[in-house]
Design an enzyme around this catalytic site. Structure first.
Site, mmCIF file in Angstrom:
data_model
loop_
_atom_site.group_PDB
_atom_site.id
_atom_site.type_symbol
_atom_site.label_atom_id
_atom_site.label_comp_id
_atom_site.label_asym_id
_atom_site.label_seq_id
_atom_site.Cartn_x
_atom_site.Cartn_y
_atom_site.Cartn_z
ATOM 1 N N TYR A 20 0.825 -1.214 0.000
ATOM 2 C CA TYR A 20 0.000 0.000 0.000
ATOM 3 C C TYR A 20 0.862 1.268 0.000
ATOM 4 O O TYR A 20 0.385 2.344 -0.334
ATOM 5 C CB TYR A 20 -0.939 0.035 1.210
ATOM 6 C CG TYR A 20 -2.037 -1.022 1.163
ATOM 7 C CD1 TYR A 20 -2.251 -1.785 0.016
ATOM 8 C CD2 TYR A 20 -2.858 -1.246 2.249
ATOM 9 C CE1 TYR A 20 -3.237 -2.748 -0.030
ATOM 10 C CE2 TYR A 20 -3.859 -2.215 2.208
ATOM 11 C CZ TYR A 20 -4.036 -2.967 1.069
ATOM 12 O OH TYR A 20 -5.014 -3.923 1.018
ATOM 13 N N LYS A 38 3.288 -15.236 1.324
ATOM 14 C CA LYS A 38 3.278 -16.039 0.091
ATOM 15 C C LYS A 38 4.731 -16.286 -0.313
ATOM 16 O O LYS A 38 5.176 -15.871 -1.385
ATOM 17 C CB LYS A 38 2.509 -15.304 -1.002
ATOM 18 C CG LYS A 38 1.001 -15.319 -0.808
ATOM 19 C CD LYS A 38 0.354 -16.660 -1.115
ATOM 20 C CE LYS A 38 0.345 -16.925 -2.610
ATOM 21 N NZ LYS A 38 -0.156 -18.289 -2.890
ATOM 22 N N ASP A 86 -3.100 -17.903 1.074
ATOM 23 C CA ASP A 86 -4.299 -18.438 0.412
ATOM 24 C C ASP A 86 -4.861 -19.621 1.196
ATOM 25 O O ASP A 86 -6.077 -19.720 1.421
ATOM 26 C CB ASP A 86 -4.000 -18.821 -1.046
ATOM 27 C CG ASP A 86 -2.768 -19.683 -1.199
ATOM 28 O OD1 ASP A 86 -1.912 -19.698 -0.281
ATOM 29 O OD2 ASP A 86 -2.633 -20.376 -2.226
ATOM 30 N N ASP A 116 -5.318 -7.145 5.560
ATOM 31 C CA ASP A 116 -6.522 -6.389 5.231
ATOM 32 C C ASP A 116 -7.643 -7.352 4.853
ATOM 33 O O ASP A 116 -8.776 -7.273 5.357
ATOM 34 C CB ASP A 116 -6.180 -5.462 4.044
ATOM 35 C CG ASP A 116 -7.225 -4.391 3.819
ATOM 36 O OD1 ASP A 116 -8.183 -4.328 4.604
ATOM 37 O OD2 ASP A 116 -7.078 -3.625 2.852
ATOM 38 N N ASP A 127 -10.929 -9.032 7.403
ATOM 39 C CA ASP A 127 -12.337 -8.859 7.026
ATOM 40 C C ASP A 127 -13.059 -10.206 6.969
ATOM 41 O O ASP A 127 -14.214 -10.321 7.378
ATOM 42 C CB ASP A 127 -12.458 -8.154 5.669
ATOM 43 C CG ASP A 127 -12.622 -6.654 5.848
ATOM 44 O OD1 ASP A 127 -12.219 -6.141 6.922
ATOM 45 O OD2 ASP A 127 -13.144 -5.985 4.940
#
Ligand code: NAD
Length: 369
Positions: A142, A193, A226, A250, A254
């Site tokens: 970000y 990852k 994942d 992030d 959620d």
């Protein structure tokens, strides 16, 4: 009696309504001589724009920096949709995070037994769930440079975001996760990852080295981001503390939040570094929800996420874990009695107003102290 400076930013929409319920609890704790809170109030978001033409004034920013903890409710709303971008309500929140250097975002996902049926998953998967996602908040893709869209001149454009992490950023978020795990069920799941990203390789190397050096007593496991997303909805109770980067955090936080039912139930904390010679960190506590303009002014907002955020302040800024446990138990007891605000009503025939729910939680706390 412990003594703390609390800086309170009610903000916009339902913000002042839910913050009032926290102030009732803080006032009672002070009156009873349990904890003394010096409360200062400031303006943030649209409320600050209306008075100062900015999303948070320098004076309020200085008060935030000087406080033992900052409590923020919510910012934003259609009234301020057309204000200049730099002073939009969210800019106040971003400035607080940036200037206080809040690099660690803590989002617990707790499923109260009384609300397990409100989850999108089956009751037995979520009943009693209690996990914590620790998301890196100030680095990663970000913020990494270059960050741009280039015109390639052949009718094509190219977008570039840069995922970048330095060792110290991974170490400091890792430390937060390991320290938290020691106070919980002593397990950290680190996620990245590393199979396809260099930043993932460094993330994993750094967390493993930190663990071997300083936190061998904590169980450490690794899951690719994942796979972790899949496990979160398959068997969420396997997790205690999950630590991950800004982007994965992030998304995963959620996902985790929806395991617990309603947005009105979710607290959060953002922590910074400890001050020189100090044992306390800069810290901002806020509910995950926004200013809910659709119900603002109706007195029906659920104050539990805000009260839960205050509970996190008791635990992480003021080191009052027992009192934090009591606040959480008071919330759980009230829900256990079937008391509900409209957002979590389910089949309940009657619902409580914001202040009735705040009063019920305060009464449960008084009964338990
Ligand atoms: P929202 O979280 O405000 O509301 C989403 C839905 O959940 C609404 O139907 C609302 O009524 C309900 N809801 C939220 N909190 C509730 C509570 N405590 N009790 C009962 N119901 C609750 O999200 P949104 O509608 O996307 O955004 C509204 C405004 O809030 C926008 O201006 C947005 O930018 C802002 N926002 C601010 C923050 C923040 O301050 N951290 C976070 C998200 C959104």
């Amino acid at each position: 009696m412990p003594h703390f400076k609390l800086f309170v930013l009610p903000g916009d929409g339902i913000g002042p309504e839910v913050m009032a319920e926290v102030e009732k609890i803080a006032a009672w704790l002070t009156r009873e001589g349990i904890v003394h809170f010096d409360i200062e109030r400031g303006l943030v978001g649209g409320a600050a724009y209306d008075v100062h033409k900015t999303a948070i004034s320098d004076a309020d920013m200085a008060r935030a920096q000087a406080a033992d903890a900052v409590l923020l409710a919510a910012v934003g709303g259609p009234k301020w949709d057309a204000v200049p971008y730099e002073v939009r309500p969210e800019a106040g929140l971003l400035r607080l995070r940036k200037d206080m250097q809040l690099f660690a975002n803590l989002r617990p996902a707790i499923c109260y037994p009384a609300l397990a049926d409100a989850s999108s998953l089956k009751r037995d998967l979520v009943d009693g769930l209690d996990l914590m996602i620790v998301r890196e908040l100030t680095g990663g893709v970000y913020f990494g440079e270059p960050k741009q869209i280039i015109d390639l001149g052949n009718g094509q454009r190219r977008a570039i975001d840069t995922q970048v992490y330095d060792t110290y950023e991974i170490e400091r978020i890792g430390r937060i996760a390991f320290e938290l795990a020691r106070k919980r069920r002593n397990k950290v799941t680190s996620s990245d990852k590393r199979n396809v990203m260099k930043s993932g390789v460094l993330w994993d190397d750094t967390i493993r080295a930190l663990h071997a050096r300083e936190y061998k007593d904590v169980e450490l496991e690794h899951q690719l981001a994942d796979a972790l997303g899949m496990q979160l909805v398959r068997r969420p109770k396997q997790f205690d503390v999950i630590v991950t980067d800004n982007l994965f955090g992030d998304m995963l936080s959620d996902v985790a939040s929806m395991l617990t039912g309603s947005l009105g139930m979710l607290p959060s904390a953002s922590l910074g570094e400890k001050g020189a010679g100090s044992d306390t960190r800069k810290a901002l506590y806020e509910p995950v929800h926004g200013s809910a303009p659709d119900i603002a002014g109706k007195g029906i907002a659920n104050p539990i996420a805000m009260i839960g955020s205050f509970g996190m302040a008791l635990r992480y800024s003021f080191n009052l874990s027992e009192l934090a446990d009591r606040v959480e138990k008071a919330i759980s007891d009230v829900l256990g009695k079937g008391l509900r605000t409209v957002d979590i009503a389910g089949g309940a025939k009657e619902t409580l107003s914001t202040s009735q729910m705040g009063d019920a939680i305060l009464s449960a706390l008084q009964a338990g102290v």
